[in-house]
Motif scaffolding. Structure first.
Motif, short mmCIF file in Angstrom:
data_model
loop_
_atom_site.label_atom_id
_atom_site.label_comp_id
_atom_site.label_asym_id
_atom_site.label_seq_id
_atom_site.Cartn_x
_atom_site.Cartn_y
_atom_site.Cartn_z
N CYS A 246 0.72 -1.20 -0.11
CA CYS A 246 -0.02 0.17 -0.03
C CYS A 246 0.80 1.27 0.05
CB CYS A 246 -0.85 0.17 1.38
SG CYS A 246 -1.83 -1.38 1.55
N ARG A 247 0.15 2.24 -0.54
CA ARG A 247 0.88 3.54 -0.64
C ARG A 247 -0.14 4.53 0.25
NH1 ARG A 247 1.71 4.10 -5.44
NH2 ARG A 247 4.06 4.03 -5.65
N ASP A 248 0.23 5.48 0.92
CA ASP A 248 -0.62 6.19 1.61
C ASP A 248 -1.84 6.87 0.85
OD1 ASP A 248 0.82 6.02 3.97
OD2 ASP A 248 1.66 7.76 4.04
N ASP A 318 9.49 3.52 -6.77
CA ASP A 318 9.20 4.08 -5.62
C ASP A 318 8.52 3.33 -4.49
OD1 ASP A 318 7.08 3.57 -7.16
OD2 ASP A 318 5.87 5.62 -6.65
N ALA A 321 8.46 4.15 -0.77
CA ALA A 321 7.38 4.93 -0.37
C ALA A 321 6.13 4.14 0.09
CB ALA A 321 6.89 5.85 -1.48
N CYS A 322 6.09 2.61 -0.16
CA CYS A 322 4.96 1.85 0.07
C CYS A 322 5.17 1.03 1.26
CB CYS A 322 4.68 0.78 -1.01
SG CYS A 322 4.53 1.65 -2.50
#
Length: 325
Positions: A246-248, A318, A321-322
């Motif tokens: 998940c990413r925010d 990226d 970032a998760c």
């Protein structure tokens, strides 16, 4: 009695049963019929697919029975007409007593565990998931209870640190062939001595091996790293351990983890929150767990092919970032 004269009915469906059937045929045993599952539609075209055991039986010229219902009068009569001396079951459905008690020497099953450990549908997966160093195969006489009949024979097999459920499956599939023929020989000679099973403690992890469902495969990153890696090994190559990346603010994507290894935390190290992703964006993706980090080696994003971490990072720059949940 000459074991080659016993009238054997062999019952099985998947690949796991095929080497034992072939060993009986190649060894000159008298397999008078094979019972297997009905053909089922499979694939995009929903074409009828024959079981692996049916294909092997046809190649060997053995008559095949494919009953929809094992209690159906026509199947029971077909079995009686075979005049079986011995039934052998490997990876098949639960039989009614009218079938398993019909052969004069009874019916025995080959099970992929050291009974009484891991009774149930997923003995190989559960043994690897629990981090066992050993498993094996067991032949036992069928009775009214699932996997609880008297034991006829066992062969012990080590589980190596690098093993997966898939590699253990392959090993047991072939080891089982010698136990099957050995069991037939001992039954025919009168040397078989059935041994009543003792029960494992009810609270033992190894007392049962129930069917595996999707939620059983989800990784809890708060757990110890060794347990997580054992889960991955025990579910490889299928159905596979998985987690949600998940990413925010986003729903996330399901990711299957096919291979991983544990890296213990340094002494007195304060770890980030479990599920945190750490990556050098070139060759390494590590996920924080309860007592260190799990280095991911092979994964599969939903809808994508299986790939190495290096392949993943070429198109997923990226990932740090998760987080995994």
């Amino acid at each position: 009695m000459d074991p080659k004269q016993l009238r054997i009915v062999f019952m099985g469906t998947p690949e796991f049963a095929v080497p034992s059937l072939r060993a009986l045929v190649d060894g000159g045993y008298n397999v008078v019929a094979v019972v297997t599952a009905p053909d089922k539609p499979a694939g995009r075209g929903q074409k009828l697919r024959e079981s692996e055991v049916k294909v092997a039986a046809r190649e060997a010229g053995i008559p095949v029975l494919q009953p929809e219902k094992l209690r159906a009068p026509e199947f029971v009569e077909a079995m009686r007409a075979l005049r079986p001396d011995l039934g052998i079951v490997i990876a098949f459905r639960m039989l009614p007593e009218t079938i398993w008690a019909m052969p004069r020497f009874g019916t025995f099953n080959l099970h992929a565990s050291l009974l009484p450990r891991y009774r149930g549908a997923a003995p190989i997966n559960r043994a690897v998931m629990n981090g066992d160093a050993e498993t094996g195969v067991t032949t036992f006489l069928l009775n009214h209870e699932i996997d609880k009949g008297a034991i006829l024979g066992q062969i012990r097999v080590p589980i190596l640190p690098e093993d997966t459920a898939g590699s253990v499956y392959e090993r047991l599939m072939h080891v089982g062939t010698s136990l099957v023929t050995e069991t037939v020989d001992r039954i025919a000679s009168g040397e078989a001595v059935p041994v009543t099973q003792c029960d494992e403690p009810a609270d033992s992890l190894r007392a049962a091996a129930p069917k595996i469902f999707r939620e059983d495969c989800r990784i809890d990153w708060r757990a110890e790293g060794v347990r997580i890696v054992n889960l991955v090994r025990g579910l490889a190559p299928a159905p596979s351990a998985w987690s949600r990346l998940c990413r925010d603010g986003e729903e996330g994507i399901d990711v299957k983890v096919h291979a991983a290894r544990f890296l213990a935390a340094e002494r007195d190290e304060v770890l980030p929150e479990a599920g945190t992703v750490e990556s050098d964006l070139r060759t390494s993706v590590q996920v924080v767990c309860g007592d260190g980090r799990v280095a991911l080696e092979e994964l599969q994003l939903a809808g994508k092919r299986r790939m190495t971490v290096e392949e993943l990072l070429r198109g997923f720059r990226d990932i740090a970032a998760c987080r995994f949940e």
